[in-house]
Write a protein that holds these residues in place. Structure first.
Motif, PDB file in Angstrom:
ATOM      1  N   VAL A 120      19.070 -72.755 -21.612  1.00  0.00           N
ATOM      2  CA  VAL A 120      18.244 -73.958 -21.626  1.00  0.00           C
ATOM      3  C   VAL A 120      17.438 -73.996 -22.919  1.00  0.00           C
ATOM      4  CG1 VAL A 120      16.382 -75.211 -20.462  1.00  0.00           C
ATOM      5  CG2 VAL A 120      18.054 -73.950 -19.112  1.00  0.00           C
ATOM      6  N   ILE A 121      17.450 -75.160 -23.581  1.00  0.00           N
ATOM      7  CA  ILE A 121      16.678 -75.311 -24.812  1.00  0.00           C
ATOM      8  C   ILE A 121      15.242 -75.680 -24.459  1.00  0.00           C
ATOM      9  CG2 ILE A 121      16.514 -76.506 -27.024  1.00  0.00           C
ATOM     10  CD1 ILE A 121      19.437 -77.289 -26.708  1.00  0.00           C
ATOM     11  N   PHE A 122      14.291 -74.964 -24.978  1.00  0.00           N
ATOM     12  CA  PHE A 122      12.860 -75.266 -24.788  1.00  0.00           C
ATOM     13  C   PHE A 122      12.480 -75.396 -23.307  1.00  0.00           C
ATOM     14  CE2 PHE A 122      13.705 -77.524 -28.963  1.00  0.00           C
ATOM     15  CZ  PHE A 122      13.297 -76.445 -29.738  1.00  0.00           C
ATOM     16  N   GLY A 123      13.094 -74.577 -22.463  1.00  0.00           N
ATOM     17  CA  GLY A 123      12.763 -74.599 -21.045  1.00  0.00           C
ATOM     18  C   GLY A 123      11.433 -73.900 -20.780  1.00  0.00           C
ATOM     19  N   PRO A 124      10.930 -73.994 -19.534  1.00  0.00           N
ATOM     20  CA  PRO A 124       9.640 -73.366 -19.217  1.00  0.00           C
ATOM     21  C   PRO A 124       9.730 -71.846 -19.247  1.00  0.00           C
ATOM     22  CG  PRO A 124      10.680 -74.185 -17.220  1.00  0.00           C
ATOM     23  CD  PRO A 124      11.513 -74.675 -18.359  1.00  0.00           C
ATOM     24  N   LYS A 125       8.643 -71.225 -19.661  1.00  0.00           N
ATOM     25  CA  LYS A 125       8.505 -69.773 -19.664  1.00  0.00           C
ATOM     26  C   LYS A 125       7.158 -69.431 -19.013  1.00  0.00           C
ATOM     27  CE  LYS A 125      12.198 -68.083 -21.576  1.00  0.00           C
ATOM     28  NZ  LYS A 125      13.045 -67.199 -20.785  1.00  0.00           N
ATOM     29  N   PRO A 126       7.020 -68.254 -18.407  1.00  0.00           N
ATOM     30  CA  PRO A 126       5.735 -67.889 -17.798  1.00  0.00           C
ATOM     31  C   PRO A 126       4.590 -68.043 -18.792  1.00  0.00           C
ATOM     32  CG  PRO A 126       7.399 -66.295 -17.196  1.00  0.00           C
ATOM     33  CD  PRO A 126       8.037 -67.209 -18.208  1.00  0.00           C
ATOM     34  N   ARG A 127       3.497 -68.676 -18.322  1.00  0.00           N
ATOM     35  CA  ARG A 127       2.359 -68.908 -19.208  1.00  0.00           C
ATOM     36  C   ARG A 127       1.075 -68.934 -18.394  1.00  0.00           C
ATOM     37  NH1 ARG A 127       2.106 -75.273 -20.790  1.00  0.00           N
ATOM     38  NH2 ARG A 127      -0.019 -74.608 -21.235  1.00  0.00           N
ATOM     39  N   ASP A 128      -0.021 -68.798 -19.069  1.00  0.00           N
ATOM     40  CA  ASP A 128      -1.340 -68.787 -18.435  1.00  0.00           C
ATOM     41  C   ASP A 128      -1.996 -70.153 -18.660  1.00  0.00           C
ATOM     42  OD1 ASP A 128      -3.810 -68.242 -17.413  1.00  0.00           O
ATOM     43  OD2 ASP A 128      -4.406 -66.803 -18.950  1.00  0.00           O
ATOM     44  N   PHE A 129      -2.277 -70.862 -17.567  1.00  0.00           N
ATOM     45  CA  PHE A 129      -2.872 -72.193 -17.669  1.00  0.00           C
ATOM     46  C   PHE A 129      -4.402 -72.167 -17.637  1.00  0.00           C
ATOM     47  CE2 PHE A 129       1.391 -73.257 -16.191  1.00  0.00           C
ATOM     48  CZ  PHE A 129       1.689 -74.363 -16.964  1.00  0.00           C
ATOM     49  N   ASN A 130      -4.987 -70.984 -17.511  1.00  0.00           N
ATOM     50  CA  ASN A 130      -6.433 -70.887 -17.279  1.00  0.00           C
ATOM     51  C   ASN A 130      -7.255 -71.590 -18.358  1.00  0.00           C
ATOM     52  OD1 ASN A 130      -5.935 -69.489 -14.999  1.00  0.00           O
ATOM     53  ND2 ASN A 130      -6.848 -67.560 -15.655  1.00  0.00           N
ATOM     54  N   ILE A 131      -8.274 -72.311 -17.869  1.00  0.00           N
ATOM     55  CA  ILE A 131      -9.241 -72.977 -18.753  1.00  0.00           C
ATOM     56  C   ILE A 131     -10.581 -72.281 -18.574  1.00  0.00           C
ATOM     57  CG2 ILE A 131     -10.483 -75.131 -19.195  1.00  0.00           C
ATOM     58  CD1 ILE A 131      -8.058 -76.641 -18.157  1.00  0.00           C
ATOM     59  N   LYS A 132     -11.241 -71.995 -19.659  1.00  0.00           N
ATOM     60  CA  LYS A 132     -12.542 -71.323 -19.581  1.00  0.00           C
ATOM     61  C   LYS A 132     -13.673 -72.341 -19.469  1.00  0.00           C
ATOM     62  CE  LYS A 132     -11.235 -67.121 -22.066  1.00  0.00           C
ATOM     63  NZ  LYS A 132     -11.524 -66.250 -23.239  1.00  0.00           N
ATOM     64  N   MET A 133     -14.697 -71.961 -18.719  1.00  0.00           N
ATOM     65  CA  MET A 133     -15.889 -72.791 -18.594  1.00  0.00           C
ATOM     66  C   MET A 133     -17.062 -71.859 -18.327  1.00  0.00           C
ATOM     67  SD  MET A 133     -16.463 -76.064 -16.075  1.00  0.00           S
ATOM     68  CE  MET A 133     -17.852 -77.181 -16.299  1.00  0.00           C
ATOM     69  N   ASN A 134     -18.149 -72.049 -19.016  1.00  0.00           N
ATOM     70  CA  ASN A 134     -19.295 -71.165 -18.869  1.00  0.00           C
ATOM     71  C   ASN A 134     -19.811 -71.157 -17.428  1.00  0.00           C
ATOM     72  OD1 ASN A 134     -19.224 -70.604 -21.582  1.00  0.00           O
ATOM     73  ND2 ASN A 134     -20.738 -72.154 -22.127  1.00  0.00           N
ATOM     74  N   ARG A 135     -20.309 -69.994 -17.013  1.00  0.00           N
ATOM     75  CA  ARG A 135     -20.796 -69.846 -15.640  1.00  0.00           C
ATOM     76  C   ARG A 135     -21.911 -70.838 -15.338  1.00  0.00           C
ATOM     77  NH1 ARG A 135     -25.022 -67.000 -13.482  1.00  0.00           N
ATOM     78  NH2 ARG A 135     -24.805 -66.264 -11.339  1.00  0.00           N
ATOM     79  N   LYS A 136     -22.827 -71.034 -16.272  1.00  0.00           N
ATOM     80  CA  LYS A 136     -23.942 -71.963 -16.039  1.00  0.00           C
ATOM     81  C   LYS A 136     -23.438 -73.396 -15.884  1.00  0.00           C
ATOM     82  CE  LYS A 136     -27.874 -69.524 -18.025  1.00  0.00           C
ATOM     83  NZ  LYS A 136     -29.003 -69.594 -19.002  1.00  0.00           N
ATOM     84  N   GLU A 137     -22.419 -73.748 -16.651  1.00  0.00           N
ATOM     85  CA  GLU A 137     -21.840 -75.088 -16.533  1.00  0.00           C
ATOM     86  C   GLU A 137     -21.155 -75.261 -15.176  1.00  0.00           C
ATOM     87  OE1 GLU A 137     -20.473 -77.031 -20.625  1.00  0.00           O
ATOM     88  OE2 GLU A 137     -19.473 -75.135 -20.234  1.00  0.00           O
ATOM     89  N   ARG A 138     -20.446 -74.220 -14.736  1.00  0.00           N
ATOM     90  CA  ARG A 138     -19.780 -74.290 -13.433  1.00  0.00           C
ATOM     91  C   ARG A 138     -20.795 -74.463 -12.313  1.00  0.00           C
ATOM     92  NH1 ARG A 138     -17.033 -69.517 -15.164  1.00  0.00           N
ATOM     93  NH2 ARG A 138     -17.934 -68.385 -13.411  1.00  0.00           N
TER      94      ARG A 138
END
Length: 210
Positions: free
Chosen positions: A88-106
């Motif tokens: 497969v050309i340019f198919g999906p590969k395992p990746r990390d989708f995590n987005i960071k956000m400061n604890r105080k903002e959360r």
């Protein structure tokens, strides 16, 4: 600051509770709550989708036919992405989708979201003693006495979740139990009704105050 009416097990008004949380400014509130919601939903993605490239597909080591003289296009492997069964050309590969956000903002986003739902908040006196044994029917009747319509998406926030309450609630459709110190922004926004005890309300103000 928001004043909430407290109801007892029978659904009668018995007093008032005060909800006072430090929330985001009105012009920033929607933005910070949206960011926190996107973060939670995105971080829930496993990111395990994977497809094989031409080098990972089994087989294809032998050249299908000679380079010249056949009249066909040259080919070096039958596992080329152009071939059936190939990579497969340019198919999906395992990746990390995590987005960071400061604890105080959360924390700020969570407080803002919770206080914004004050109109849908129902405060009820601690009712754990009512469940000497698991009884789903009793909990369903209590919900109707507290003014919660059947079929509504409900979250029930308690400081601790006793076994009998958990066993009584697990078969109620659209009802989710949450500990006061384990809230999340998605459930707060999705729920049509939020039920909490005064003890849970105090714990929320204590845990999420900073």
């Amino acid at each position: 600051m928001v004043d909430c009416i407290i109801k007892n097990w029978q659904g009668e008004e018995t007093g008032q509770a005060t909800l006072e949380l430090k929330v985001a400014k009105e012009e920033n509130a929607a933005h910070i709550v949206h960011r926190a919601l996107v973060r939670q939903r995105t971080n829930g993605r496993q990111g395990t989708a994977s497809s094989k490239t031409r080098s990972e597909v089994r087989g294809g080591g032998r050249k299908p036919w000679r380079q010249k003289g056949t009249g066909r296009a040259r080919a070096g492997s039958n596992r080329s992405p152009l071939w059936r069964g190939g990579g497969v050309i340019f198919g999906p590969k395992p990746r990390d989708f995590n987005i960071k956000m400061n604890r105080k903002e959360r924390r700020l986003a969570l407080r803002t979201a919770f206080q914004s739902r004050s109109e849908d908040l129902v405060i009820v006196e601690n009712f754990a003693a009512q469940f000497t044994k698991p009884k789903t029917k009793e909990l369903v009747l209590a919900l109707s006495r507290w003014g919660v319509e059947q079929g509504k998406t409900i979250i029930l926030i308690l400081p601790d979740i006793p076994d009998n309450v958990y066993l009584s609630a697990r078969n109620v459709p659209c009802l989710k139990l949450l500990r006061a110190d384990s809230l999340n922004i998605y459930d707060l926004l999705v729920a049509e009704k939020i039920i909490a005890t005064p003890e849970a309300l105090s714990k929320i103000q204590e845990v999420y105050s900073d």
